[in-house]
Scaffold this active site. Structure first.
Site, PDB file in Angstrom:
ATOM      1  N   HIS A   1     -22.535   5.917 -33.365  1.00  0.00           N
ATOM      2  CA  HIS A   1     -22.881   5.504 -34.724  1.00  0.00           C
ATOM      3  C   HIS A   1     -22.365   6.452 -35.805  1.00  0.00           C
ATOM      4  O   HIS A   1     -23.015   6.659 -36.836  1.00  0.00           O
ATOM      5  CB  HIS A   1     -24.396   5.319 -34.861  1.00  0.00           C
ATOM      6  CG  HIS A   1     -24.764   4.307 -35.901  1.00  0.00           C
ATOM      7  ND1 HIS A   1     -26.047   4.143 -36.371  1.00  0.00           N
ATOM      8  CD2 HIS A   1     -24.016   3.395 -36.568  1.00  0.00           C
ATOM      9  CE1 HIS A   1     -26.080   3.186 -37.283  1.00  0.00           C
ATOM     10  NE2 HIS A   1     -24.848   2.720 -37.419  1.00  0.00           N
TER      11      HIS A   1
ATOM     12  N   LYS B   1     -25.744   6.501 -27.793  1.00  0.00           N
ATOM     13  CA  LYS B   1     -25.377   5.978 -29.107  1.00  0.00           C
ATOM     14  C   LYS B   1     -24.529   6.970 -29.901  1.00  0.00           C
ATOM     15  O   LYS B   1     -24.880   8.137 -30.039  1.00  0.00           O
ATOM     16  CB  LYS B   1     -26.662   5.633 -29.867  1.00  0.00           C
ATOM     17  CG  LYS B   1     -26.462   5.162 -31.292  1.00  0.00           C
ATOM     18  CD  LYS B   1     -27.796   4.696 -31.869  1.00  0.00           C
ATOM     19  CE  LYS B   1     -27.729   4.443 -33.358  1.00  0.00           C
ATOM     20  NZ  LYS B   1     -28.985   3.880 -33.886  1.00  0.00           N
TER      21      LYS B   1
ATOM     22  N   LYS C   1     -38.914   4.680 -41.631  1.00  0.00           N
ATOM     23  CA  LYS C   1     -37.461   4.641 -41.674  1.00  0.00           C
ATOM     24  C   LYS C   1     -36.968   4.106 -43.013  1.00  0.00           C
ATOM     25  O   LYS C   1     -37.524   3.175 -43.563  1.00  0.00           O
ATOM     26  CB  LYS C   1     -36.931   3.762 -40.548  1.00  0.00           C
ATOM     27  CG  LYS C   1     -35.428   3.675 -40.482  1.00  0.00           C
ATOM     28  CD  LYS C   1     -34.992   2.826 -39.303  1.00  0.00           C
ATOM     29  CE  LYS C   1     -33.474   2.763 -39.214  1.00  0.00           C
ATOM     30  NZ  LYS C   1     -33.015   2.015 -38.034  1.00  0.00           N
TER      31      LYS C   1
ATOM     32  N   ASP D   1     -34.677  11.059 -34.838  1.00  0.00           N
ATOM     33  CA  ASP D   1     -33.686  11.010 -35.915  1.00  0.00           C
ATOM     34  C   ASP D   1     -34.307  10.568 -37.221  1.00  0.00           C
ATOM     35  O   ASP D   1     -33.813  10.900 -38.295  1.00  0.00           O
ATOM     36  CB  ASP D   1     -32.534  10.078 -35.551  1.00  0.00           C
ATOM     37  CG  ASP D   1     -32.968   8.642 -35.413  1.00  0.00           C
ATOM     38  OD1 ASP D   1     -34.159   8.388 -35.178  1.00  0.00           O
ATOM     39  OD2 ASP D   1     -32.114   7.763 -35.542  1.00  0.00           O
ATOM     40  N   ASN D   2     -35.350   9.813 -37.183  1.00  0.00           N
ATOM     41  CA  ASN D   2     -36.120   9.413 -38.368  1.00  0.00           C
ATOM     42  C   ASN D   2     -37.417   8.803 -37.871  1.00  0.00           C
ATOM     43  O   ASN D   2     -37.639   8.700 -36.663  1.00  0.00           O
ATOM     44  CB  ASN D   2     -35.345   8.422 -39.250  1.00  0.00           C
ATOM     45  CG  ASN D   2     -34.654   7.329 -38.495  1.00  0.00           C
ATOM     46  OD1 ASN D   2     -33.432   7.284 -38.403  1.00  0.00           O
ATOM     47  ND2 ASN D   2     -35.424   6.424 -37.930  1.00  0.00           N
TER      48      ASN D   2
ATOM     49  N   CYS E   1     -30.160   6.378 -39.202  1.00  0.00           N
ATOM     50  CA  CYS E   1     -29.464   6.861 -38.008  1.00  0.00           C
ATOM     51  C   CYS E   1     -28.155   7.569 -38.296  1.00  0.00           C
ATOM     52  O   CYS E   1     -27.959   8.717 -37.907  1.00  0.00           O
ATOM     53  CB  CYS E   1     -29.193   5.684 -37.081  1.00  0.00           C
ATOM     54  SG  CYS E   1     -30.671   4.803 -36.595  1.00  0.00           S
TER      55      CYS E   1
ATOM     56  N   ASP F   1     -34.192   7.115 -30.603  1.00  0.00           N
ATOM     57  CA  ASP F   1     -33.816   6.394 -31.817  1.00  0.00           C
ATOM     58  C   ASP F   1     -35.003   5.645 -32.416  1.00  0.00           C
ATOM     59  O   ASP F   1     -35.576   4.790 -31.754  1.00  0.00           O
ATOM     60  CB  ASP F   1     -32.707   5.402 -31.434  1.00  0.00           C
ATOM     61  CG  ASP F   1     -31.914   4.915 -32.621  1.00  0.00           C
ATOM     62  OD1 ASP F   1     -32.265   5.263 -33.751  1.00  0.00           O
ATOM     63  OD2 ASP F   1     -30.937   4.198 -32.408  1.00  0.00           O
ATOM     64  N   ASP F   2     -35.371   5.972 -33.634  1.00  0.00           N
ATOM     65  CA  ASP F   2     -36.419   5.254 -34.372  1.00  0.00           C
ATOM     66  C   ASP F   2     -37.801   5.403 -33.746  1.00  0.00           C
ATOM     67  O   ASP F   2     -38.546   4.434 -33.650  1.00  0.00           O
ATOM     68  CB  ASP F   2     -36.082   3.768 -34.492  1.00  0.00           C
ATOM     69  CG  ASP F   2     -34.914   3.504 -35.392  1.00  0.00           C
ATOM     70  OD1 ASP F   2     -34.287   4.461 -35.860  1.00  0.00           O
ATOM     71  OD2 ASP F   2     -34.606   2.327 -35.631  1.00  0.00           O
TER      72      ASP F   2
ATOM     73  N   HIS G   1     -35.195   1.863 -30.634  1.00  0.00           N
ATOM     74  CA  HIS G   1     -34.576   1.032 -31.673  1.00  0.00           C
ATOM     75  C   HIS G   1     -34.601  -0.442 -31.253  1.00  0.00           C
ATOM     76  O   HIS G   1     -34.628  -0.754 -30.062  1.00  0.00           O
ATOM     77  CB  HIS G   1     -33.140   1.500 -31.876  1.00  0.00           C
ATOM     78  CG  HIS G   1     -32.470   0.955 -33.096  1.00  0.00           C
ATOM     79  ND1 HIS G   1     -32.010  -0.332 -33.170  1.00  0.00           N
ATOM     80  CD2 HIS G   1     -32.175   1.547 -34.282  1.00  0.00           C
ATOM     81  CE1 HIS G   1     -31.448  -0.517 -34.358  1.00  0.00           C
ATOM     82  NE2 HIS G   1     -31.536   0.606 -35.052  1.00  0.00           N
TER      83      HIS G   1
END
Length: 535
Positions: free
Chosen positions: A125, A123, A298, A280-281, A69, A31-32, A219
């Site tokens: 989300h 996660k 992001k 994811d980004n 996300c 994540d991130d 994240h």
């Protein structure tokens, strides 16, 4: 929220041609994570397991995701773009009454109807306001993780309420929600890895496996065990100050990936495994992560926000040890897995909605081109309607719901109030038109003075015509998106702008968002709306 996506496909049978048949699939997301924040891109962050998998496999140089996300996860799981799922406006915030619509078929749902065992970890989300929007109701046999977009790595809390649960269907067919208060104080990345290893070890090999391992690292919040910081990041410069813990979060995740691979070896299924990794980004712009040499991060539609670090590793690949420059999109994994699973969508009672992704296995395994166009996003505020219905929502009321905003929500709550825009890549051309947020560049390894938002040119306004604010970049010669060449290529601009009506026809209308504190009860996050009609 940024996410790193790692997809492991454990293939049981490999039947002729280039497509594995009914593979086990293990999908791992981070994540991130920044584009440059892996060792194989000359980062100072230690990622030996990912480096080995990438360099021995295929590095996907042009794998695109959404800039946040929830939009990425919903597109991944549904195989459909955010303009169809309603996530074109952005993330699901805590307490918002919307999610991935119940008429969307998810990857685990599609695989389970083809005999797969399906397990989700980490996660989610993609919505929690009704139980029907939670993972076990969306195709997973079991789920261990969080429904929200972020939480404390040790406390497992968001706004003072716990969101770490074991979900499954018991032997009597009853849904079980076991909130794991007993695990408070234990670092969540370790917990997710341990559960993934346990799941692999306990898997019934008579069935193909789908394991969705969705790490929250790296994240926010900037949490990491001190002993791990000393082990993994003592060589990292102390400025910017958050970089060491950020690096440690990634290295702990990398360690976990190594343990997952070892578990696959012990269970004698690694030889039939495909590993796909993607973020994811990009990393949050101008802070602890680095998207060098790309522009933005992001929430941005510049390359640093939507072009993810990605790779595939597997003995089943026909061509390995190279950088694949074909265009790929996060929606493509649904179609790819569907073909591998042998799914026949017309044979099932639930209607499969039109997919935006394409099967990319031959593109990855044989370096065959598969698409020439990737929509980054399309925002049209005329598609937001007044409604009291729950399914899609989004004018958030002013609220102090998130007491942890300074710790947990700094990047999740960066609201993007951009006006209408259309951003797309066609071949090597990338076009921006409309009104959107501008970000610049971060340095290698995020060293030196952190980049800041370019306030002098914080918005680009265009009337949809070449030379009037529309910007065009030639990524083949300008991957950093520094030089606008719209005026020099009016025919290209005209051709791309002519695509807008076709995409507008595919857009899903969304309702103005509503929020409620009803999901925060007795120190626990729980769904709070009942009886939502399946649309």
């Amino acid at each position: 929220m940024k996410l790193l996506l790692i997809v492991l496909l454990v293939v049981v049978n490999y039947v002729g041609g280039t497509t594995p048949s009914r593979p086990n699939i293990v999908m791992i997301l981070a994540d991130d994570m920044g584009y440059q924040d892996v060792g194989f891109r000359d980062s100072n962050i230690l990622t030996p397991n990912m480096d080995r998998l990438a360099t021995e496999g295929v590095i996907l140089e042009n794998h695109y995701v959404m800039p946040q996300c929830s939009p990425t996860r919903s597109s991944l799981l549904s195989g459909r773009h955010a303009i169809r799922t309603g996530f074109w406006k952005g993330n699901i915030k805590p307490n918002e009454e919307w999610g991935l619509r119940l008429n969307e078929t998810t990857i685990p749902e599609m695989l389970r109807r083809n005999g797969y065992a399906t397990h989700g970890i980490g996660k989610w989300h993609c919505g929690l306001y009704t139980w029907d929007h939670t993972p076990v109701k969306r195709g997973f046999d079991t789920f261990f993780g969080l429904y929200l977009g972020a939480q404390g790595y040790f406390s497992h809390k968001r706004s003072g309420h716990v969101d770490l649960r074991d979900n499954y269907i018991d032997k009597d067919g009853k849904f079980v929600d076991n909130v794991r208060l007993d695990l408070q104080g234990k670092y969540s990345t370790y917990l997710y890895t341990d559960r993934a290893v346990e799941t692999i070890e306990n898997h019934d090999k008579s069935k193909p496996l789908f394991l969705y391992l969705s790490y929250t690292a790296p994240h926010t919040p900037n949490d990491a065990p001190e002993e791990a910081v000393k082990k993994y990041a003592s060589h990292i410069p102390s400025s910017p100050k958050q970089r060491r813990k950020y690096a440690t979060q990634i290295s702990i995740m990398d360690e976990g990936i190594g343990k997952v691979v070892e578990a696959l070896k012990r269970e004698n299924i690694l030889d039939n495994t495909i590993i796909v990794f993607t973020s994811d980004n990009g990393a949050v712009y101008g802070k602890k992560g680095s998207n060098y040499p790309l522009r933005g991060g992001k929430q941005s539609l510049f390359e640093g926000g939507v072009r993810a670090v990605s790779f595939v590793s597997s003995p089943l690949l026909q061509k390995t040890g190279y950088v694949n420059k074909n265009l790929h999109h996060v929606t493509d994994w649904y179609a790819t897995f569907q073909k591998m699973a042998g799914d026949q969508p017309t044979h099932h009672s639930k209607l499969q909605l039109p997919l935006d992704g394409v099967d990319i296995w031959s593109s990855i395994s044989n370096n065959q081109p598969c698409r020439e166009e990737v929509l980054m996003n399309f925002r049209d505020h005329s598609m937001i309607q007044d409604s009291s219905e729950h399914e899609f929502l989004v004018k958030r009321e002013d609220s102090t719901i998130d007491e942890d905003i300074g710790q947990l929500g700094d990047d999740e709550y960066l609201d993007d109030d951009s006006d209408d825009f259309f951003v797309i890549r066609w071949k090597d051309w990338k076009l921006f038109t409309g009104k959107y947020k501008v970000q610049d560049w971060t340095s290698k390894n995020s060293l030196g003075e952190a980049a800041k938002f370019d306030r002098d040119d914080s918005w680009l306004t265009g009337g949809g015509k070449a030379g009037s604010g529309t910007k065009l970049f030639d990524l083949s010669t300008d991957p950093r998106e520094e030089t606008n060449v719209a005026d020099k290529n009016p025919d290209v601009v005209k051709k791309i702008l002519e695509k807008i009506p076709g995409y507008r026809e595919k857009m899903t209308k969304i309702n103005k968002r509503t929020r409620s504190k009803e999901g925060m009860k007795n120190g626990i996050w729980v769904p709070w709306v009942k009886n939502v009609e399946k649309m």
